[in-house]
Design an enzyme around this catalytic site. Sequence first.
Site, PDB file in Angstrom:
ATOM      1  N   ASP A 213       0.874  -1.330   0.025  1.00 50.97           N
ATOM      2  CA  ASP A 213      -0.249   0.019   0.020  1.00 50.97           C
ATOM      3  C   ASP A 213       0.769   1.295   0.182  1.00 50.97           C
ATOM      4  O   ASP A 213       0.355   2.427  -0.473  1.00 50.97           O
ATOM      5  CB  ASP A 213      -0.999   0.231   1.311  1.00 50.97           C
ATOM      6  CG  ASP A 213      -2.218  -0.886   0.989  1.00 50.97           C
ATOM      7  OD1 ASP A 213      -2.269  -1.186  -0.069  1.00 50.97           O
ATOM      8  OD2 ASP A 213      -2.801  -0.997   1.964  1.00 50.97           O
TER       9      ASP A 213
ATOM     10  N   TYR B 105      -9.616  -0.177   3.194  1.00 50.58           N
ATOM     11  CA  TYR B 105      -9.120  -0.115   4.443  1.00 50.58           C
ATOM     12  C   TYR B 105      -8.939   1.367   5.040  1.00 50.58           C
ATOM     13  O   TYR B 105      -8.472   2.066   4.290  1.00 50.58           O
ATOM     14  CB  TYR B 105      -7.949  -1.087   4.778  1.00 50.58           C
ATOM     15  CG  TYR B 105      -8.400  -2.392   5.092  1.00 50.58           C
ATOM     16  CD1 TYR B 105      -8.949  -2.830   6.653  1.00 50.58           C
ATOM     17  CD2 TYR B 105      -8.098  -3.503   4.230  1.00 50.58           C
ATOM     18  CE1 TYR B 105      -9.067  -3.960   6.752  1.00 50.58           C
ATOM     19  CE2 TYR B 105      -8.458  -4.658   4.433  1.00 50.58           C
ATOM     20  CZ  TYR B 105      -8.813  -4.851   5.757  1.00 50.58           C
ATOM     21  OH  TYR B 105      -9.230  -6.224   6.130  1.00 50.58           O
TER      22      TYR B 105
END
Lengths: 652, 652
Positions: free
Chosen positions: A313, A387
């Site tokens: 990420d 998320y």
Amino acid sequence: MVPSLKYVIFFFIILFQSQIGISFSSQDSHHPLNSLTPLELSEVGSIVKSHCNGNVSFHYVGLDEPNKSHILRWISNPHSAPPRRVLVLARIHGATHEIIVDLSRSSVVSDRLYQGNGYPLLNIEEQVAASSLATSYPPFVASIEKRGLKMEELVCMSFSVGWFGEEKSRRMVRVMCYYLDGTVNMYMRPVEGITVAVDLDRMEIIGFRDRVVVPVPKAQGTDYTGSTPSDADDEDKDAPLCHFTFDGHVLRWGGWEMHVSFDMRAGLVISMASIYDGERDEQRIVMYRGFLSELFIPYMDLTEEWYYRTFFDSGELGFGVSAVPLVPLKDCPKNAVFVDAYFTSGDGMPARTSNAFCIFEKHAGDITEVRPESSLVVRMVSAVGNYDYIVDWEFKQTGIIRVTVGMTGLLEVKGSVYTHKDQMHEEVYGTILAENTIGVNHDHFLIFNLDLDVDGEENSLIKTDLKTSRVSRDVSLRRSYWRAESEAAKTESDARIRLGSGATMVSVVNPSKKTKIGNNVGYKLVPGSVAGALLSDDDYAQIRGAFTKYNVWVTPYNKTEKWAGGLCTDRSHGDDSLATWTKRDREIENKDIVLWYTLGFHHVPCQEDFPIMPTLTESFELRPSNFFEHNPTLYKQEMGMKIHADSNFSVQ
Amino acid sequence: MVPSLKYVIFFFIILFQSQIGISFSSQDSHHPLNSLTPLELSEVGSIVKSHCNGNVSFHYVGLDEPNKSHILRWISNPHSAPPRRVLVLARIHGATHEIIVDLSRSSVVSDRLYQGNGYPLLNIEEQVAASSLATSYPPFVASIEKRGLKMEELVCMSFSVGWFGEEKSRRMVRVMCYYLDGTVNMYMRPVEGITVAVDLDRMEIIGFRDRVVVPVPKAQGTDYTGSTPSDADDEDKDAPLCHFTFDGHVLRWGGWEMHVSFDMRAGLVISMASIYDGERDEQRIVMYRGFLSELFIPYMDLTEEWYYRTFFDSGELGFGVSAVPLVPLKDCPKNAVFVDAYFTSGDGMPARTSNAFCIFEKHAGDITEVRPESSLVVRMVSAVGNYDYIVDWEFKQTGIIRVTVGMTGLLEVKGSVYTHKDQMHEEVYGTILAENTIGVNHDHFLIFNLDLDVDGEENSLIKTDLKTSRVSRDVSLRRSYWRAESEAAKTESDARIRLGSGATMVSVVNPSKKTKIGNNVGYKLVPGSVAGALLSDDDYAQIRGAFTKYNVWVTPYNKTEKWAGGLCTDRSHGDDSLATWTKRDREIENKDIVLWYTLGFHHVPCQEDFPIMPTLTESFELRPSNFFEHNPTLYKQEMGMKIHADSNFSVQ
């Protein structure tokens, strides 16, 4: 993982803001580690564009951090500021360039073709463009129509594709779409079965397959905004006035002093954290640098549309770019101070995320024998795709640094034909959460780069093993006891440590500094969840994320070794990574060292994670261990710094 | 470990209060699990004294809890209340008696001589008497004078002595003294080298040795009350009005309903915790019972004055008896509700600890995508000797139960000849913290008895192992992934589990209840620090504390199996303990089962722990796992129970 819908929306707002808010005032403060200002970012954009005649796509613009020695020299002599340099990772004519811009000279001082494997961060514009390409691609439109879905209710996103052994690869994404049509929570309504591959450099579709039709999960039950918070209201957010000072970069509170900055990849960066020692009447350095270096989230699904989901990420999308604006009173308590962040968008223009950090004093409500503990928190929330990661750096008067990561937001779910568990006789790689909805098993690994300088640069890693000793009958009625056996790690291979049993402890000491009674001054790591890698060593995803094999690593300070997954992480081969750097097995005893710690856990979803996850919180601490002569809160702190901060100070 | 000075002081206050406050009102509420009232305790005292003609010393008086089946019958038919019975552990003529008093019949219904090994809790009076005996013992006085110390500055305490293989043992303590003379923190000034052994039944000195003279650590630097809290003040404690109801025993908040009671050994006991399920419109049971069953704190020092220090804080001293009065605004936030606790003192008279619990709503300050999370906390603080344990049972609207233990207070330090580490060439069993002061290495193990009744009594323990599977090239480009392989534990031996790697997960499910989409309803354990035993299996202390060998155990419900270290823990031989009960390897699948979880960690002291430790916090969670159909916070909760609690309600 991938930019979320809300992110895409923010993005346009940000661009809009940055285009109109052109008159950025220049930075007053001149700390060489300060975040790049919008003016500087704008100047860098112009310099690089003119350097390569405009044909450039920006992927990362960050401070080309001066060497630590330069910074330390500057502290003793602020007139000798190191040159203000900027690292740009750009794509020019299908190649990655590492360009160094010197702002004091307003020129490019080096332009190096990146020859390694992997690519820099994806920028937002190309992710949006790739998605748009898919939705206007006739075969894709036909596939959507075949499913009886409405194109106008589709939201598509670009997913990084990982690396699976290909010798030659290109910059590409896969486009994955979700369906709104009656929900605000499109993440719970994946449109499965269709693969659209897009070449990012050529911005064209290079692969399309409609393999299988799977029902789109229902909208019903996916809304997570319907009910109002039942108990909490603004009144709940009452908090005391805070007692810290912050000039936009330098933060002082309760004896702590540190520099806070923003990087579009790392997000929040804490530098030069030092604490006042009342007994010595001296500000003592603890940590030269601390930041979240990488997040690795591999999914455990082998199907064609899922196997590649092994996301990094930070290195693929940017944890800083993904920061969301914090909402006063909702996301941060009353009297929090907010800080905006600036980064460069794909076209070289500066963009702003307002309220990207907040800083506030926290009162634990915990009790001790003598006093309520309070602490100072620097918070950032990054919404990386579905998320949300809430990262708190918390500094306590006891000298403890506590880093807490809260994970919430939305699962990455998979559409499925199944409406009941009893129908499932094949591997589904997760848990059925609702009709036609599988929550796919996955891991979260977050690795922190912690350049501790405990009372100075030269430090050693001490590994302490608690070892059971047998006792003979003539010595004691006891049959055993444990001893703490400590050893300094000589080289990098000594410092690769798996935690978990609680019988191994890790600390960083300064071998040349002792307390009055002769203990080495140090800080110890109190780990949080210590789950480690479960993928096999030869799995391509694991080769790229090999830093998950140990919870602790140590490297000698090297300003180029910042990113545990490598500088160019997208489609990387794992050959530029923490695991490979440490193969040199360099000496680390009594050196300027960096501690790397991986917080990890395995996630087997359950129905309560649907349609939105309750926050899962993990944390670790760096605790002074013989750093002070005593519990430091017992000294009277007379630092004269307890004035009220401005109520809502933002860097401009 | 042992009663602290402050405890001894409280004790006298408590006795004083209870002697004068004789007109206790009777209990209105008649829940069969309610704490024993002062009136009931008083009645039990009289009945037992008259039963054995006054020659009795009381060591434990607690509810003889009705069988679970009786309780559950009572719930459906409140007119059939089970008989109100009380278990008394008493010493009569040098023997331990287990006496059952039936309060409805005002009589002793059974009086059984305890034939096993070990003795019941030490009562406070005998601990005080033993200490007084030492300080009036001429050879001891001579030893103190020989050291040039003033008797009037001495504070002495009784320490339990453990068991080291003796076939026959007697009830005894060792008396250990500390020196005030200029400090409020006598724990930092041990008088080492003198052993005084006292027979508690005969209340006479049975051993004395003055082995070695060791300097008493200096008073300087030991004061922890000198500085004022630097930032926190009452204003900091602002908190919202809370929204729960509490009738003295039954607590309702945010869908949760539970019974809260006090036991002089366990302290806080949570019973019948259930949560409202908005979708089913039904109150669903989660946990029939939860309490801290035992604390085991073995020290790692082999010297004559230290080897025996292998304390069982609950079974030897009583975690409930050691509760300290909570101070409003200091220990618990504004609007907390406080609850008094009553127990029986050694002479059979009731004593009170005022404000032994507090209950308050907590606002995490954490954020989620949609709402700030709030929770309800029930707090107790036990000062067991030098250590303070802050135990919070926290209930969240997400269905999560989080238990947090904060450890603070004062280390048990050892006097030493050394004033600098460089002088130390022998094993000192710990860290030099200050001149003449060693912080001795030790462990803390806290085992919780968690009688989960997930949606009903018959439950199974599910052990889920995340196992790596290899993947062949024709299936996927991946080389591996992990699968969650779950199996129900058939018998007790299947359920002894060591945690630590993060790849083993534990949950309790109801095999006969499924969610609509077919998952077994369950709750999972999210462990905290999972350090395990390091002592060898044959070490006497480890034989007694063998429950530390695994982090998780499961037993079938048996109302007599409450205390992991056995009913009579003082000088126990480990033959009545969790580790021995489970040797029967009883069936536990689809049965009414109890989950036991040990939170443990090893403590190597550091100078910052001196003269008072910064709080070390550990926690674990019980999280719903397919218990609800969805994230439960998304249902509108319309329970009509959100009225304000009385501001300061105490049970009388």
